[in-house]
Design an enzyme around this catalytic site. Structure first.
Site, mmCIF file in Angstrom:
data_model
loop_
_atom_site.group_PDB
_atom_site.id
_atom_site.type_symbol
_atom_site.label_atom_id
_atom_site.label_comp_id
_atom_site.label_asym_id
_atom_site.label_seq_id
_atom_site.Cartn_x
_atom_site.Cartn_y
_atom_site.Cartn_z
ATOM 1 N N GLN A 12 0.847 -1.290 -0.015
ATOM 2 C CA GLN A 12 0.233 -0.094 -0.048
ATOM 3 C C GLN A 12 0.841 1.315 0.009
ATOM 4 O OE1 GLN A 12 -3.482 1.273 2.977
ATOM 5 N NE2 GLN A 12 -1.480 1.729 3.934
ATOM 6 N N ASP A 58 14.589 -9.843 -2.106
ATOM 7 C CA ASP A 58 14.064 -10.209 -0.868
ATOM 8 C C ASP A 58 14.856 -9.567 0.243
ATOM 9 O OD1 ASP A 58 12.948 -11.993 1.173
ATOM 10 O OD2 ASP A 58 11.901 -13.014 -0.401
ATOM 11 N N ALA A 81 9.466 -2.356 2.835
ATOM 12 C CA ALA A 81 9.258 -3.518 2.826
ATOM 13 C C ALA A 81 9.258 -4.146 4.539
ATOM 14 C CB ALA A 81 10.374 -4.428 1.806
ATOM 15 N N SER A 84 4.212 -7.244 7.426
ATOM 16 C CA SER A 84 3.540 -6.150 7.922
ATOM 17 C C SER A 84 2.265 -6.592 8.902
ATOM 18 C CB SER A 84 3.137 -4.900 7.148
ATOM 19 O OG SER A 84 2.086 -5.252 6.593
ATOM 20 N N GLU A 127 2.774 0.461 16.913
ATOM 21 C CA GLU A 127 2.882 -1.091 17.447
ATOM 22 C C GLU A 127 3.995 -0.801 18.515
ATOM 23 O OE1 GLU A 127 0.795 -4.142 17.058
ATOM 24 O OE2 GLU A 127 -0.547 -2.200 16.615
ATOM 25 N N TYR A 149 6.057 -8.846 15.615
ATOM 26 C CA TYR A 149 6.184 -7.754 14.641
ATOM 27 C C TYR A 149 6.495 -6.646 15.293
ATOM 28 C CZ TYR A 149 4.460 -4.019 11.775
ATOM 29 O OH TYR A 149 4.611 -2.607 10.920
ATOM 30 N N LYS A 153 10.324 -4.662 14.617
ATOM 31 C CA LYS A 153 9.933 -3.149 14.292
ATOM 32 C C LYS A 153 10.763 -2.361 15.377
ATOM 33 C CE LYS A 153 7.595 -2.519 10.405
ATOM 34 N NZ LYS A 153 8.329 -1.920 9.186
ATOM 35 N N HIS A 179 -2.646 3.645 8.957
ATOM 36 C CA HIS A 179 -3.206 4.319 8.008
ATOM 37 C C HIS A 179 -3.535 3.493 6.885
ATOM 38 C CE1 HIS A 179 1.425 3.919 7.787
ATOM 39 N NE2 HIS A 179 1.175 3.617 6.476
HETATM 40 P P1 NAP Z 1 2.276 -3.862 2.974
HETATM 41 O O1 NAP Z 1 0.958 -3.427 2.086
HETATM 42 O O2 NAP Z 1 2.025 -5.157 3.634
HETATM 43 O O3 NAP Z 1 3.422 -3.939 2.018
HETATM 44 C C1 NAP Z 1 4.311 -4.498 2.638
HETATM 45 C C2 NAP Z 1 5.547 -4.673 1.302
HETATM 46 O O4 NAP Z 1 6.547 -5.405 1.952
HETATM 47 C C3 NAP Z 1 5.084 -5.482 0.128
HETATM 48 O O5 NAP Z 1 5.494 -4.844 -0.998
HETATM 49 C C4 NAP Z 1 5.746 -6.836 0.341
HETATM 50 O O6 NAP Z 1 5.764 -7.487 -0.767
HETATM 51 C C5 NAP Z 1 7.103 -6.544 1.052
HETATM 52 N N1 NAP Z 1 7.736 -7.422 1.703
HETATM 53 C C6 NAP Z 1 7.178 -8.354 2.633
HETATM 54 N N2 NAP Z 1 8.249 -9.569 2.685
HETATM 55 C C7 NAP Z 1 9.173 -9.108 1.969
HETATM 56 C C8 NAP Z 1 10.250 -10.026 1.906
HETATM 57 N N3 NAP Z 1 10.545 -10.810 2.503
HETATM 58 N N4 NAP Z 1 11.293 -9.247 1.293
HETATM 59 C C9 NAP Z 1 10.920 -8.270 0.265
HETATM 60 N N5 NAP Z 1 9.912 -7.403 0.507
HETATM 61 C C10 NAP Z 1 8.964 -7.964 1.278
HETATM 62 O O7 NAP Z 1 2.521 -2.864 4.150
HETATM 63 P P2 NAP Z 1 2.206 -1.164 4.137
HETATM 64 O O8 NAP Z 1 0.741 -1.026 4.630
HETATM 65 O O9 NAP Z 1 2.490 -0.646 2.762
HETATM 66 O O10 NAP Z 1 3.123 -0.736 5.217
HETATM 67 C C11 NAP Z 1 4.461 -0.144 4.605
HETATM 68 C C12 NAP Z 1 5.471 -0.247 5.902
HETATM 69 O O11 NAP Z 1 5.195 0.435 6.935
HETATM 70 C C13 NAP Z 1 5.702 -1.635 6.483
HETATM 71 O O12 NAP Z 1 6.992 -1.702 6.703
HETATM 72 C C14 NAP Z 1 4.903 -1.487 7.592
HETATM 73 O O13 NAP Z 1 5.287 -2.407 8.602
HETATM 74 C C15 NAP Z 1 4.917 -0.297 7.942
HETATM 75 N N6 NAP Z 1 3.820 0.504 8.554
HETATM 76 C C16 NAP Z 1 2.500 0.460 8.393
HETATM 77 C C17 NAP Z 1 1.534 0.982 8.814
HETATM 78 C C18 NAP Z 1 0.238 1.112 8.298
HETATM 79 O O14 NAP Z 1 -0.639 1.215 8.890
HETATM 80 N N7 NAP Z 1 -0.145 0.816 7.149
HETATM 81 C C19 NAP Z 1 1.945 1.808 9.899
HETATM 82 C C20 NAP Z 1 3.190 1.686 10.338
HETATM 83 C C21 NAP Z 1 4.132 1.216 9.834
HETATM 84 P P3 NAP Z 1 4.664 -8.391 -1.533
HETATM 85 O O15 NAP Z 1 3.802 -7.551 -2.007
HETATM 86 O O16 NAP Z 1 5.209 -9.431 -2.373
HETATM 87 O O17 NAP Z 1 4.024 -9.014 -0.190
HETATM 88 O O1 F7E Z 2 -5.956 -4.584 13.491
HETATM 89 C C1 F7E Z 2 -8.299 -5.466 15.709
HETATM 90 C C2 F7E Z 2 -6.819 -6.184 15.731
HETATM 91 O O2 F7E Z 2 -4.818 -5.925 11.595
HETATM 92 C C3 F7E Z 2 -6.349 -3.518 13.899
HETATM 93 C C4 F7E Z 2 -0.231 -2.868 10.419
HETATM 94 O O3 F7E Z 2 -0.433 -1.961 9.565
HETATM 95 O O4 F7E Z 2 -0.944 -0.958 11.766
HETATM 96 C C5 F7E Z 2 -1.312 -2.264 11.515
HETATM 97 O O5 F7E Z 2 -1.610 -3.258 12.466
HETATM 98 C C6 F7E Z 2 -7.212 -3.771 15.140
HETATM 99 C C7 F7E Z 2 -6.236 -4.828 15.987
HETATM 100 O O6 F7E Z 2 -3.809 -3.563 12.292
HETATM 101 C C8 F7E Z 2 -9.976 -8.212 13.277
HETATM 102 O O7 F7E Z 2 -6.922 -6.858 16.906
HETATM 103 C C9 F7E Z 2 -10.466 -6.901 15.118
HETATM 104 O O8 F7E Z 2 -6.689 -4.543 17.356
HETATM 105 O O9 F7E Z 2 -5.958 -4.023 11.012
HETATM 106 P P1 F7E Z 2 -5.121 -4.683 12.016
HETATM 107 P P2 F7E Z 2 -3.016 -3.543 13.397
HETATM 108 O O10 F7E Z 2 -2.525 -4.897 14.182
HETATM 109 O O11 F7E Z 2 -3.175 -2.457 14.106
HETATM 110 C C10 F7E Z 2 0.143 -0.865 12.473
HETATM 111 C C11 F7E Z 2 0.579 0.470 12.919
HETATM 112 C C12 F7E Z 2 1.447 -1.809 11.676
HETATM 113 O O12 F7E Z 2 2.311 -1.381 11.680
HETATM 114 C C13 F7E Z 2 1.006 -2.983 11.033
HETATM 115 O O13 F7E Z 2 1.805 -3.180 10.076
HETATM 116 O O14 F7E Z 2 -8.290 -4.457 14.920
HETATM 117 N N1 F7E Z 2 -9.143 -6.580 14.882
HETATM 118 N N2 F7E Z 2 -11.016 -7.871 14.429
HETATM 119 C C14 F7E Z 2 -8.875 -7.172 13.733
HETATM 120 N N3 F7E Z 2 -7.892 -6.912 13.103
HETATM 121 C C15 F7E Z 2 -7.885 -7.841 11.856
HETATM 122 N N4 F7E Z 2 -7.014 -7.591 11.075
HETATM 123 N N5 F7E Z 2 -8.921 -8.910 11.537
HETATM 124 C C16 F7E Z 2 -9.971 -8.870 12.429
HETATM 125 O O15 F7E Z 2 -10.907 -9.626 12.128
#
Ligand code: NAP
Ligand code: F7E
Length: 764
Positions: A12, A58, A81, A84, A127, A149, A153, A179
């Site tokens: 994303q 990778d 990457a 996540s 997190e 995770y 991180k 987000h």
């Molecule tokens: P995402 O949609 O899950 O994207 C993760 C990316 O990492 C994908 O391109 C995935 O490739 C790649 N990846 C996973 N394992 C890999 C590996 N072994 N080698 C190379 N690439 C790999 O996550 P996102 O929401 O865009 O988040 C981007 C970053 O921000 C992540 O580091 C996440 O932990 C961090 N983050 C996200 C949030 C959030 O709310 N979205 C908040 C805080 C931090 P594939 O497409 O092949 O799976």
């Molecule tokens: O869960 C609750 C779950 O999986 C949000 C990642 O981008 O943001 C993300 O992590 C909440 C949690 O995100 C379901 O237990 C309830 O409390 O959407 P989530 P996350 O775990 O907060 C952080 C900032 C990152 O860094 C991560 O990479 O929702 N929840 N019921 C559920 N969650 C999921 N997935 N599925 C359920 O059915």
């Protein structure tokens, strides 16, 4: 132009960030994983998949990380990457530690070695705060990670901070709270909800099963967060920044808002099940982004309510179009044709026709494993591993029938330095001038019109235009650039790309595009033609000139086959390709360049001001009569080529053992194919005479023949000259009159092997 490397470009954040960087004028490189089901749908949805330079890497593979830095040579690295999904990290804790944690040290190490001035961004996360006791979390709040995770991180976060301080590098972290967006992965609760709401609203599903509804999160809109992380790397100093909205909402609130968008009561549809709860839950997160507001001047704009609506609306519209028979965005073609993938492999082989995509490829001729043509220093010892097969295959699809190389050498290595200079010989200068004359006869050029020459070499063609126009060229070989710049408007030292052109000439189109002796070199002709279509004025013309298949087959000119030239076009195969892009051939001419070329004039199909000439159909008919659609025609060619090889080798081997001295005449680029294929080397052929002083003192690659000047060769008076540019033999006969009258002989390999002396021509 700034260059950025985005790891995890298929995710994303990677997709949105890349779009932002492209809009800001960056050249964007992105890493992706080589998996059995590639994942480019987000890049395709944002229509940026053709603009990003993709590098397979990778996070657990140090070699691929190093390669991605080497290939991209970036100013900024955004490490997005990660594995996540928090839930999975409990199941795959070790893998998560490797990918999400340890890999960051590997990237930092690689970066230190490559260039410590690269700015580095690490995607840290809210997190890491885990089950902390604070009402809001900022950059100073202590961390209590509560999942594998979060621990990975946190390791990555600290190691980035430690490297920043220890090595004085620009390494920053963004501590981003949740987000979301319509590009969010389906596992995350937000998309799981909005997608299910869309299905329920359309009567496709009747329940949504979730886990902990009470958990509260600080949810924002991903696009805005990517803007923030770009800002983080534009600061004067590296630092850590919290990015969030400052509001916290329970999962149940998200659910309610989502059902409200479609006018349904969520309580009727939502159930909870234990399996969706986590072993340890984080109940509450709410960030404080004061520092970002002050220093980055960044503030979130999209409200929680609006975010939920954006996502639900998008999912509803996807499901509706699915019901109308269209595919989901994530069902997009796995490897869309125009992807730019940089592979570290020196060679790759095709399984599908590069033009039409069919997999009916028939083997025709193998010229063996060869070094790509080059002239190397005396002390250079080539590595057998650098040899690449030179094999022709024929596309069996009736409308296409493209003859092409099966293997492809890395393009970068082939074109960094290019030995052929257009301006060097009079014949070539005249031939290029003939092209611009033929263009200026067909189209009226006005002042400031852009004429573009792709693969402009030393600029000779551009300078031969008579009209007062803007002379623009693309040329990847850096050794030709200085010369090309003389008397031209703009020379871009790169392969042709629409984006690059548009950067220099925004909102402008070309009146004429020429691609001379280069179109057959393209690894992806379809994406090239797409770019041409977008670059060419509706009333403009495109002129393609390259070696033509009929003379190549007639003259047994197998030395046309070099690693650079991937395709060997007939008019029919070219027509088939161009028509699939809305282009039309309106005229074609044949000439003697390179022993027989065709010059093809192309226009947009919609342009009916230009008449289609009879020449087009006439040549297509001739091709049919010649048998170009028949596989057997090519197999017969292969047979003749193999017998030339035998005759040539046997003769030279025999004469050499008789004590005769044999030199090459004209150390041409294509000559290297012949020498390597026919197993001729410095044991049999003592020296090679050439006109280009740049080659003196070098050797022909693989065959190892030392290159000297023509003058020196004449003085040394060998018994034979093996004529490599054999199509110029009549001209050489004049030039080497004295050599011939002194008893010297020419060995002419093609069209038929023969020996030429002053007064007789004999076949061996
Ligand atoms: P995402 O949609 O899950 O994207 C993760 C990316 O990492 C994908 O391109 C995935 O490739 C790649 N990846 C996973 N394992 C890999 C590996 N072994 N080698 C190379 N690439 C790999 O996550 P996102 O929401 O865009 O988040 C981007 C970053 O921000 C992540 O580091 C996440 O932990 C961090 N983050 C996200 C949030 C959030 O709310 N979205 C908040 C805080 C931090 P594939 O497409 O092949 O799976
Ligand atoms: O869960 C609750 C779950 O999986 C949000 C990642 O981008 O943001 C993300 O992590 C909440 C949690 O995100 C379901 O237990 C309830 O409390 O959407 P989530 P996350 O775990 O907060 C952080 C900032 C990152 O860094 C991560 O990479 O929702 N929840 N019921 C559920 N969650 C999921 N997935 N599925 C359920 O059915």
């Amino acid at each position: 132009m700034k260059k950025a490397l985005v790891t995890g470009v298929t995710g994303q954040d990677g997709a949105y960030l890349s779009k932002i960087l492209l809009e800001k004028g960056y050249k964007v490189y992105g890493t992706f994983r080589r998996v059995s089901t590639p994942n480019f749908w987000r890049l395709q949805t944002l229509d940026i998949h053709t603009k990003i330079h993709l590098i397979p890497a990778d996070l657990i593979d140090m070699g691929s990380l190093l390669e991605s830095l080497k290939v991209s040579d970036p100013d900024e690295v955004y490490n997005l990457a990660a594995s996540s999904y928090v839930g999975t990290s409990f199941e795959e804790a070790v893998a998560n530690a490797e990918i999400t944690g340890l890999a960051v040290t590997k990237i930092l190490e690689a970066l230190l070695h490559q260039n410590p001035n690269i700015k580095f961004y690490q995607a840290s996360t809210s997190e890491m705060y885990g089950n902390n006791k604070f009402k809001t979390q900022n950059e100073e709040t202590p961390f209590y990670p509560a999942s594998p995770y979060a621990i990975s991180k946190l390791y990555a976060h600290w190691i980035t901070n430690v490297y920043r301080k220890s090595y004085d590098i620009f390494a920053s972290c963004g501590i981003l709270f949740n987000h979301e967006s319509p590009l969010r992965g389906m596992e995350f609760v937000s998309r799981k909800i909005t997608n299910a709401v869309a299905e329920i609203s359309l009567g496709l599903k009747d329940k949504l099963v979730l886990g902990n509804l009470k958990a509260k999160r600080d949810w924002g809109f991903a696009v805005e967060y990517m803007d923030a992380i770009h800002k983080i790397l534009q600061q004067d100093k590296p630092d850590n920044f919290v990015i969030c909205t400052g509001e916290s909402h329970a999962v149940s609130e998200f659910v309610k808002e989502a059902f409200d968008v479609v006018g349904l009561n969520w309580k009727k549809y939502v159930k909870t099940e234990k399996k969706f709860f986590r072993p340890i839950e984080i109940d509450y997160l709410r960030g404080n982004a004061k520092k970002a507001a002050e220093q980055l001047k960044w503030k979130p704009k999209t409200t929680f309510k609006k975010l939920v609506k954006i996502m639900v609306d998008e999912d509803v519209s996807r499901w509706k179009s699915f019901l109308d028979g269209k595919a989901f965005p994530w069902d997009a073609p796995l490897y869309p044709k125009s992807l730019k993938i940089h592979s570290k492999l020196k060679m790759s082989a095709i399984t599908e026709c590069r033009s039409c995509g069919t997999s009916d490829l028939f083997p025709i001729l193998s010229l063996g494993n060869q070094y790509p043509s080059n002239f190397v220093d005396e002390d250079f010892s080539p590595n057998e591993k650098d040899k690449i097969p030179l094999e022709l295959v024929f596309c069996g699809k009736k409308e296409c029938g493209l003859l092409q190389l099966k293997h492809m050498a890395s393009r970068e290595s082939l074109y960094k330095r290019y030995w052929f200079r257009s301006g060097l010989n009079e014949t070539m200068r005249k031939a290029l001038q003939d092209i611009t004359e033929s263009i200026e006869k067909r189209i009226t050029l006005s002042q400031d019109d852009i004429v573009l020459d792709i693969g402009c070499n030393d600029g000779t063609l551009l300078r031969s235009y008579q009209s007062n126009v803007q002379l623009v060229g693309f040329e990847p070989a850096s050794n030709l650039i200085d010369e090309a710049k003389h008397g031209t408007t703009k020379i871009i030292n790169d392969f042709f790309l629409l984006d690059e052109f548009e950067k220099h000439f925004p909102n402008e189109k070309c009146k004429v595009i020429t691609s001379i002796a280069m179109f057959y070199d393209l690894e992806d002709p379809n994406s090239f033609v797409t770019d041409i279509v977008n670059c060419l004025d509706q009333s403009g013309i495109w002129v393609i000139q390259m070696a033509y298949l009929i003379p190549m087959l007639e003259q047994n000119a197998f030395d046309n086959i070099v690693h650079e030239h991937l395709q060997y076009y007939s008019l029919k195969s070219l027509k088939n390709l161009l028509e699939s892009h809305g282009l039309e051939i309106f005229d074609v001419e044949l000439n003697d360049v390179y022993g027989g070329s065709f010059r093809v004039f192309v226009k947009n199909k919609k342009n009916d001001q230009i008449q289609i000439q009879n020449s087009v159909n006439e040549l297509l008919t001739k091709e049919e009569q010649f048998g170009l659609s028949e596989k057997q025609t090519y197999l017969d060619f292969a047979k003749r080529v193999n017998s030339i090889k035998d005759e040539l080798y046997d003769f030279i081997n025999q004469e050499s053992s008789n004590g005769k001295i044999i030199y090459v005449y004209g150390a041409s680029t294509k000559g290297n194919t012949l020498l390597q294929f026919c197993n001729l080397n410095d044991k049999l052929i003592k020296k090679a005479a050439d006109r280009d002083s740049v080659k003196f003192g070098k050797r022909t690659i693989g065959s190892n023949i030392p290159i000297i000047s023509e003058e020196q060769a004449r003085q040394e008076n060998p018994d034979y000259f093996l004529i490599l540019p054999w199509h110029l033999v009549e001209f050489f006969k004049e030039r080497e009159k004295e050599f011939l009258s002194n008893g010297g002989k020419f060995i002419v390999p093609m069209p038929k092997f023969k020996i030429m002396s002053n007064n007789e021509t004999s076949h061996s």
